[in-house]
Design a protein around this motif. Structure first.
Motif, PDB file in Angstrom:
ATOM      1  N   SER A   1       0.999  -1.221   0.024  1.00 55.28           N
ATOM      2  CA  SER A   1       0.013   0.019   0.002  1.00 55.28           C
ATOM      3  C   SER A   1       0.932   1.183  -0.014  1.00 55.28           C
ATOM      4  O   SER A   1       2.086   1.134   0.336  1.00 55.28           O
ATOM      5  N   PRO A   2       0.452   2.408  -0.525  1.00 55.13           N
ATOM      6  CA  PRO A   2       1.177   3.545  -0.287  1.00 55.13           C
ATOM      7  C   PRO A   2       1.414   4.105   1.138  1.00 55.13           C
ATOM      8  O   PRO A   2       0.911   5.359   1.235  1.00 55.13           O
ATOM      9  N   VAL A   3       2.035   3.505   1.619  1.00 54.86           N
ATOM     10  CA  VAL A   3       2.355   4.061   3.273  1.00 54.86           C
ATOM     11  C   VAL A   3       3.853   3.998   3.257  1.00 54.86           C
ATOM     12  O   VAL A   3       4.740   3.232   3.128  1.00 54.86           O
ATOM     13  N   ALA A   4       4.105   5.243   3.403  1.00 55.12           N
ATOM     14  CA  ALA A   4       5.796   5.834   3.153  1.00 55.12           C
ATOM     15  C   ALA A   4       6.476   5.322   4.574  1.00 55.12           C
ATOM     16  O   ALA A   4       6.025   5.145   5.593  1.00 55.12           O
ATOM     17  N   PHE A   5       7.607   4.952   4.239  1.00 55.88           N
ATOM     18  CA  PHE A   5       8.719   4.710   5.388  1.00 55.88           C
ATOM     19  C   PHE A   5       8.927   6.062   6.120  1.00 55.88           C
ATOM     20  O   PHE A   5       9.357   7.009   5.627  1.00 55.88           O
ATOM     21  N   PRO A   6       8.692   6.093   7.510  1.00 61.18           N
ATOM     22  CA  PRO A   6       8.566   7.232   8.262  1.00 61.18           C
ATOM     23  C   PRO A   6      10.117   7.813   8.537  1.00 61.18           C
ATOM     24  O   PRO A   6      10.115   9.096   9.015  1.00 61.18           O
ATOM     25  N   ASP A   7      10.863   7.022   8.659  1.00 60.96           N
ATOM     26  CA  ASP A   7      12.322   7.452   8.905  1.00 60.96           C
ATOM     27  C   ASP A   7      13.132   7.818   7.663  1.00 60.96           C
ATOM     28  O   ASP A   7      13.077   7.316   6.309  1.00 60.96           O
ATOM     29  N   PRO A   8      14.154   8.359   7.894  1.00 57.07           N
ATOM     30  CA  PRO A   8      15.409   8.797   6.720  1.00 57.07           C
ATOM     31  C   PRO A   8      16.030   7.478   6.213  1.00 57.07           C
ATOM     32  O   PRO A   8      16.048   6.663   6.988  1.00 57.07           O
ATOM     33  N   ILE A   9      16.232   7.467   4.938  1.00 61.04           N
ATOM     34  CA  ILE A   9      16.884   6.183   4.478  1.00 61.04           C
ATOM     35  C   ILE A   9      18.209   6.686   4.151  1.00 61.04           C
ATOM     36  O   ILE A   9      18.422   7.702   3.207  1.00 61.04           O
ATOM     37  N   HIS A  10      19.287   5.605   4.096  1.00 62.20           N
ATOM     38  CA  HIS A  10      20.373   5.947   3.659  1.00 62.20           C
ATOM     39  C   HIS A  10      20.536   5.724   2.132  1.00 62.20           C
ATOM     40  O   HIS A  10      20.072   4.702   1.777  1.00 62.20           O
ATOM     41  N   THR A  11      21.152   6.822   1.337  1.00 66.22           N
ATOM     42  CA  THR A  11      21.229   6.649  -0.132  1.00 66.22           C
ATOM     43  C   THR A  11      22.591   6.974  -0.505  1.00 66.22           C
ATOM     44  O   THR A  11      23.290   7.509   0.111  1.00 66.22           O
ATOM     45  N   PRO A  12      22.890   6.623  -1.749  1.00 65.68           N
ATOM     46  CA  PRO A  12      24.301   7.191  -2.140  1.00 65.68           C
ATOM     47  C   PRO A  12      24.451   8.586  -2.043  1.00 65.68           C
ATOM     48  O   PRO A  12      25.753   9.154  -2.032  1.00 65.68           O
ATOM     49  N   ALA A  13      23.400   9.390  -2.140  1.00 63.21           N
ATOM     50  CA  ALA A  13      23.619  10.753  -1.952  1.00 63.21           C
ATOM     51  C   ALA A  13      23.683  11.142  -0.456  1.00 63.21           C
ATOM     52  O   ALA A  13      23.240  12.428  -0.097  1.00 63.21           O
ATOM     53  N   GLY A  14      23.485  10.388   0.582  1.00 61.85           N
ATOM     54  CA  GLY A  14      23.249  10.600   1.858  1.00 61.85           C
ATOM     55  C   GLY A  14      21.823  10.316   2.461  1.00 61.85           C
ATOM     56  O   GLY A  14      21.011   9.609   1.882  1.00 61.85           O
TER      57      GLY A  14
ATOM     58  N   ARG B   1      18.045  10.583   3.161  1.00 66.05           N
ATOM     59  CA  ARG B   1      17.055  11.151   2.341  1.00 66.05           C
ATOM     60  C   ARG B   1      15.625  10.666   3.093  1.00 66.05           C
ATOM     61  O   ARG B   1      15.804   9.724   3.653  1.00 66.05           O
ATOM     62  N   PRO B   2      14.537  11.524   3.258  1.00 67.60           N
ATOM     63  CA  PRO B   2      13.327  11.129   3.665  1.00 67.60           C
ATOM     64  C   PRO B   2      12.691   9.964   2.855  1.00 67.60           C
ATOM     65  O   PRO B   2      13.144   9.986   1.655  1.00 67.60           O
ATOM     66  N   GLY B   3      12.135   9.126   3.576  1.00 71.69           N
ATOM     67  CA  GLY B   3      11.482   8.145   2.939  1.00 71.69           C
ATOM     68  C   GLY B   3      10.224   8.523   1.794  1.00 71.69           C
ATOM     69  O   GLY B   3       9.866   9.709   2.072  1.00 71.69           O
ATOM     70  N   VAL B   4      10.222   7.932   0.874  1.00 64.52           N
ATOM     71  CA  VAL B   4       8.940   8.362  -0.243  1.00 64.52           C
ATOM     72  C   VAL B   4       7.893   7.462  -0.030  1.00 64.52           C
ATOM     73  O   VAL B   4       7.952   6.183   0.433  1.00 64.52           O
ATOM     74  N   VAL B   5       6.770   7.910  -0.616  1.00 63.55           N
ATOM     75  CA  VAL B   5       5.760   7.155  -0.663  1.00 63.55           C
ATOM     76  C   VAL B   5       5.630   5.953  -1.833  1.00 63.55           C
ATOM     77  O   VAL B   5       5.901   6.382  -3.122  1.00 63.55           O
ATOM     78  N   PRO B   6       5.720   4.794  -1.754  1.00 66.59           N
ATOM     79  CA  PRO B   6       5.696   3.829  -2.463  1.00 66.59           C
ATOM     80  C   PRO B   6       4.542   3.612  -3.319  1.00 66.59           C
ATOM     81  O   PRO B   6       3.461   4.061  -2.769  1.00 66.59           O
ATOM     82  N   ARG B   7       4.677   2.915  -4.344  1.00 64.17           N
ATOM     83  CA  ARG B   7       3.362   2.568  -5.137  1.00 64.17           C
ATOM     84  C   ARG B   7       2.851   1.335  -5.022  1.00 64.17           C
ATOM     85  O   ARG B   7       3.628   0.327  -4.645  1.00 64.17           O
ATOM     86  N   ALA B   8       1.564   1.252  -4.695  1.00 71.25           N
ATOM     87  CA  ALA B   8       1.051   0.107  -4.064  1.00 71.25           C
ATOM     88  C   ALA B   8       1.073  -0.894  -5.459  1.00 71.25           C
ATOM     89  O   ALA B   8       0.756  -0.486  -6.918  1.00 71.25           O
TER      90      ALA B   8
END
Length: 374
Positions: free
Chosen positions: A125-138, A140-147
């Motif tokens: 479901s389109p429920v975003a991860f509420p915590d920051p996520i580590h990415t190659p760019a540092g 980043r806030p979690g994004v809303v996923p596509r169901a």
């Protein structure tokens, strides 16, 4: 050497599917971020795992079955021939050292990011991860996923099966499907992250459907005796929440019990909880129990050995340990001797080179240095 070490069930042989293991200590899967940017295992990973080949079983770190399932930078993958070739170096080194390996298959679901994969994460479901996520760019806030559409669910099931076949081709004895710690399968199991109203949501029977279909497809692909499932009832890792574990997990275990799987792996198992005993009673095959506490709870001085012994006494067949194996390549021998354990250097857990990875001393090296340090 203590009499307890001599008589411990941890050092008894065990059977896992068709495998005969020399002891009941399992190295739990541990993300270390030492693969290449495109998911190819690197030679240093072969050294790392071969150092720990005395474990009864090594379950290699979480590995993505497709591109959109990638969680973090530099984690390994198993959906391309180059990934298979990289993993063959690892399994070959471990086999030469006398060890046995399974590969954990993990799809991140909402725990992914376009900065890492170039793709929008997929989830129940389109429920975003509420915590920051580590990415190659540092961070980043979690994004809303596509169901996920039903077609995407079916293709993801097929990706798990194809990844399992590649894992066998890469030299693994089997695979573990990761159904816990807040990743995709766990997201389907929880009513907090699964708001679907179709056949994959709603009741416990609907929410376990994706997990069951993945495990069935993987078992059909490589044989059920080569397949394990990891679950984490009630574990809050990666912002996961569940409110009806006493209904969902017995339903899941019951749906898989007659499939002939190699094992069920219960994370953060607690013999004081009724659900552990319910799962043990309902599960006919090997049960691997992980007694560790989530970070940042300190690792016990005994590396989790006492907690593991309690779980064996409560009905577990094997015990998985993570941080203790990370810091002690010769953990089995240290447990046998009652020897002290290396301290864990958490600053080197994720990414980097040999520091905090392949440079932990074994007993022989530590004992050689002891006179000089005295």
């Amino acid at each position: 050497m203590s009499s307890t070490a001599l008589t411990s069930r941890l050092f008894e042989p065990a059977r896992l599917g068709s495998l005969h293991l020399p002891n009941r200590l399992v190295m739990a899967p541990l993300t270390r971020n030492r693969a290449s940017a495109d998911g190819v295992p690197q030679p240093i990973m072969a050294t790392y795992y071969a150092q720990r080949a005395s474990a009864g079983l090594i379950i290699a770190e979480a590995t993505t079955p497709n591109a959109v399932g990638q969680t973090y930078p530099d984690i390994p993958a198993i959906y391309h021939n180059r990934h298979v070739a990289g993993w063959r170096r690892v399994t070959g080194a471990v086999r030469a050292a006398g060890g046995t390996m399974f590969l954990q298959l993990q799809h991140g679901g909402r725990i992914g990011h376009p900065d890492t994969t170039g793709l929008t994460p997929l989830a129940p479901s389109p429920v975003a991860f509420p915590d920051p996520i580590h990415t190659p760019a540092g961070s980043r806030p979690g994004v809303v996923p596509r169901a996920m559409t039903v077609a995407e669910i079916r293709s993801t099931v097929a990706h798990f099966a194809a990844a399992a076949r590649r894992a066998i081709d890469a030299g693994f004895e089997g695979v573990e499907v990761h159904g816990g710690n807040g990743y995709l399968i766990h997201q389907f199991l929880s009513e907090v992250t699964n708001h679907r109203t179709d056949a994959y949501g709603g009741s416990a029977a609907g929410r376990i459907r994706f997990a069951v279909e993945v495990v069935e497809a993987v078992a059909d692909a490589i044989g059920p005796a080569r397949v394990g499932l990891r679950i984490a009832p009630g574990v809050t890792a990666n912002a996961m929440r569940e409110h009806d574990i006493e209904h969902v997990y017995p339903a899941l275990v019951g749906a898989l019990a007659d499939m002939g799987l190699a094992y069920l792996h219960v994370v953060f198992a607690d013999p004081a909880q009724p659900l552990f005993h319910r799962v043990r009673a309902d599960w006919p095959a090997a049960l691997i129990a992980n007694p560790a506490l989530p970070w940042p709870t300190p690792l016990p001085a005994d590396g989790g050995r006492h907690a593991g012994e309690r779980l064996l006494a409560a009905g577990a067949d094997l015990i998985s340990l993570g941080r203790a194996f990370l810091a002690n390549p010769d953990l089995v021998e240290r447990f046998r001797r009652g020897a002290p354990l290396n301290p864990v250097r958490a600053e080197y857990w994720y990414g980097g080179g040999e520091l905090g990875y392949t440079d932990y001393p074994v007993l022989a090296a530590a004992e050689e240095r002891a006179p000089a340090l005295a």
